[in-house]
Design a protein around this motif. Structure first.
Motif, mmCIF file in Angstrom:
data_model
loop_
_atom_site.group_PDB
_atom_site.id
_atom_site.type_symbol
_atom_site.label_atom_id
_atom_site.label_comp_id
_atom_site.label_asym_id
_atom_site.label_seq_id
_atom_site.Cartn_x
_atom_site.Cartn_y
_atom_site.Cartn_z
ATOM 1 N N UNK A 139 0.910 -0.765 -0.368
ATOM 2 C CA UNK A 139 0.090 0.103 0.012
ATOM 3 C C UNK A 139 1.070 1.237 0.574
ATOM 4 N N UNK A 140 2.091 1.051 0.754
ATOM 5 C CA UNK A 140 3.197 2.035 1.223
ATOM 6 C C UNK A 140 3.586 2.808 -0.183
ATOM 7 N N UNK A 141 4.108 1.334 -0.860
ATOM 8 C CA UNK A 141 4.416 1.473 -2.433
ATOM 9 C C UNK A 141 4.112 2.020 -3.494
ATOM 10 N N UNK A 142 2.829 2.379 -2.953
ATOM 11 C CA UNK A 142 1.680 1.973 -4.590
ATOM 12 C C UNK A 142 1.655 3.879 -4.056
ATOM 13 N N UNK A 143 0.934 4.012 -3.145
ATOM 14 C CA UNK A 143 0.861 5.123 -2.944
ATOM 15 C C UNK A 143 1.725 6.390 -2.955
ATOM 16 N N UNK A 144 2.719 6.094 -2.879
ATOM 17 C CA UNK A 144 3.774 7.182 -2.759
ATOM 18 C C UNK A 144 4.507 7.865 -3.935
ATOM 19 N N UNK A 145 4.404 7.231 -4.931
ATOM 20 C CA UNK A 145 4.765 7.644 -5.994
ATOM 21 C C UNK A 145 3.723 8.630 -6.613
ATOM 22 N N UNK A 146 2.648 8.449 -6.783
ATOM 23 C CA UNK A 146 1.278 9.109 -6.828
ATOM 24 C C UNK A 146 1.437 10.511 -5.815
ATOM 25 N N UNK A 147 1.243 10.090 -4.791
ATOM 26 C CA UNK A 147 0.853 10.834 -3.851
ATOM 27 C C UNK A 147 2.425 12.201 -3.937
ATOM 28 N N UNK A 148 3.455 11.745 -4.153
ATOM 29 C CA UNK A 148 4.238 12.730 -4.769
ATOM 30 C C UNK A 148 4.199 13.025 -5.525
ATOM 31 N N UNK A 149 3.671 12.848 -6.579
ATOM 32 C CA UNK A 149 2.826 13.993 -7.884
ATOM 33 C C UNK A 149 2.277 14.358 -7.533
ATOM 34 N N UNK A 150 0.859 14.530 -6.974
ATOM 35 C CA UNK A 150 -0.374 14.717 -6.576
ATOM 36 C C UNK A 150 -0.099 16.106 -5.289
ATOM 37 N N UNK A 151 0.790 15.763 -4.500
ATOM 38 C CA UNK A 151 1.225 16.982 -3.489
ATOM 39 C C UNK A 151 1.892 17.813 -3.980
ATOM 40 N N UNK A 152 2.592 17.745 -4.926
ATOM 41 C CA UNK A 152 3.674 18.617 -6.065
ATOM 42 C C UNK A 152 2.792 19.368 -6.346
ATOM 43 N N UNK A 153 2.089 18.694 -7.247
ATOM 44 C CA UNK A 153 0.818 19.265 -8.079
ATOM 45 C C UNK A 153 -0.079 20.947 -7.143
ATOM 46 N N UNK A 154 -0.504 19.902 -6.242
ATOM 47 C CA UNK A 154 -1.402 20.582 -5.066
ATOM 48 C C UNK A 154 -0.771 22.168 -4.675
ATOM 49 N N UNK A 155 0.405 21.004 -4.510
ATOM 50 C CA UNK A 155 1.292 22.312 -3.337
ATOM 51 C C UNK A 155 1.575 23.722 -4.350
ATOM 52 N N UNK A 156 2.041 23.219 -5.361
ATOM 53 C CA UNK A 156 2.564 24.945 -6.609
ATOM 54 C C UNK A 156 1.344 24.956 -7.486
ATOM 55 N N UNK A 157 0.487 24.753 -8.155
ATOM 56 C CA UNK A 157 -0.487 24.825 -8.817
ATOM 57 C C UNK A 157 -1.791 25.747 -8.246
ATOM 58 N N UNK A 158 -2.074 26.783 -8.797
ATOM 59 C CA UNK A 158 -3.307 27.154 -8.326
ATOM 60 C C UNK A 158 -4.486 27.246 -9.819
ATOM 61 N N UNK A 159 -5.790 26.485 -9.381
ATOM 62 C CA UNK A 159 -6.478 26.344 -10.372
ATOM 63 C C UNK A 159 -7.577 26.765 -9.979
ATOM 64 N N UNK A 160 -8.794 26.175 -10.718
ATOM 65 C CA UNK A 160 -10.516 26.089 -10.312
ATOM 66 C C UNK A 160 -10.833 24.842 -9.503
ATOM 67 N N UNK A 161 -11.577 24.830 -9.049
ATOM 68 C CA UNK A 161 -11.764 23.395 -8.339
ATOM 69 C C UNK A 161 -10.523 22.761 -7.797
ATOM 70 N N UNK A 162 -9.949 23.306 -7.568
ATOM 71 C CA UNK A 162 -8.742 22.975 -6.717
ATOM 72 C C UNK A 162 -9.330 22.078 -4.764
ATOM 73 N N UNK A 163 -10.324 23.193 -4.091
ATOM 74 C CA UNK A 163 -10.680 22.922 -2.922
ATOM 75 C C UNK A 163 -10.979 21.539 -3.576
ATOM 76 N N UNK A 164 -12.565 21.739 -4.581
ATOM 77 C CA UNK A 164 -13.089 20.113 -4.299
ATOM 78 C C UNK A 164 -12.033 19.130 -4.992
ATOM 79 N N UNK A 165 -10.933 19.598 -5.443
ATOM 80 C CA UNK A 165 -10.519 17.816 -6.107
ATOM 81 C C UNK A 165 -9.649 17.507 -4.277
ATOM 82 N N UNK A 166 -9.086 18.335 -3.620
ATOM 83 C CA UNK A 166 -8.548 18.596 -2.405
ATOM 84 C C UNK A 166 -9.576 17.737 -1.132
#
Length: 230
Positions: free
Chosen positions: A25-52
């Motif tokens: 579970x941890x190995x599967x989650x890590x790469x996806x969470x790494x990319x998604x976490x970066x995207x959420x941390x650095x990008x601002x876009x409409x609907x971001x609150x809904x996705x979070x």
């Protein structure tokens, strides 16, 4: 007192399954969470609150509800599960893979949240300076962002591991409580609690659950302190 540490074959199997599910579970989650976490941390876009909100939904939903939704979607009669079974012969519900999927879903918000927070603490100016010097985005990400955010990434991964280790509701609903296949530590504890006279077995599994979780969290804390000192 000696008998407290004489594990039976079924108990060892439950321990092995739990650790295996948590690691996968941890190995599967890590790469996806790494990319998604970066995207959420650095990008601002409409609907971001809904996705979070959607990402963090499993944190607040009852785990049994999460498991039932997985069953509706990925079960043999679900709209995705039925297609997988009829097309490829893949059955997910009530299998070892189902236990992994349930653990990924319930622990994913923890690792995403931790990684996103860690990346937000990294000065974006360092990334900009790296790219100005001609370093590509991908190389900058792995040479600048990831090392600086490493304590949060490791902490999130350990939290996801510990959450997977203790997952019960979604697992018993979507994967079932099948001895030797999906019966992880929490499910084994639950099963033993229903049988009179199995207090010693129950206590053994409770003790080993606490020990594994404690060791994981202690190693995580030691690593974070070491990273902060260096």
């Amino acid at each position: 007192m000696t008998s407290l540490f004489q594990f039976t074959g079924s108990e060892l199997e439950a321990i092995k399954l739990s650790v295996g599910v948590a690691i996968y579970s941890s190995l599967i989650s890590l790469p996806i969470a790494l990319l998604l976490g970066y995207w959420l941390a650095r990008k601002q876009f409409p609907g971001k609150a809904i996705i979070e909100s959607l990402i963090h939904l499993p944190l607040v939903m009852p785990p049994v509800t999460t498991g039932y939704i997985l069953l509706l979607v990925l079960g043999t009669r679900g709209f995705i599960g039925q297609w997988l079974y009829s097309t490829f012969g893949i059955k997910l519900a009530f299998t070892f893979e189902a236990a992994i999927i349930a653990s990924v879903v319930v622990s994913f918000p923890l690792i995403v949240r931790s990684i996103r927070t860690a990346i937000e603490m990294v000065d974006p100016g360092l990334e900009d300076a790296s790219r100005i010097l001609g370093v590509g985005r991908l190389k900058t990400f792995f040479q600048i962002t990831v090392p600086l955010a490493a304590p949060g990434i490791i902490s999130g991964t350990i939290l996801a591991f510990a959450r997977s280790l203790g997952e019960f509701g979604a697992t018993i609903t979507f994967a079932g409580n099948i001895a030797g296949e999906t019966q992880t530590l929490p499910l084994a504890v639950f099963a033993y609690m229903q049988v009179p006279g199995r207090e010693i077995e129950t206590l053994r599994l409770v003790v080993i659950s606490v020990l594994i979780s404690f060791v994981a969290m202690a190693l995580s804390e030691l690593y974070i302190r070491k990273m902060k000192r260096s």
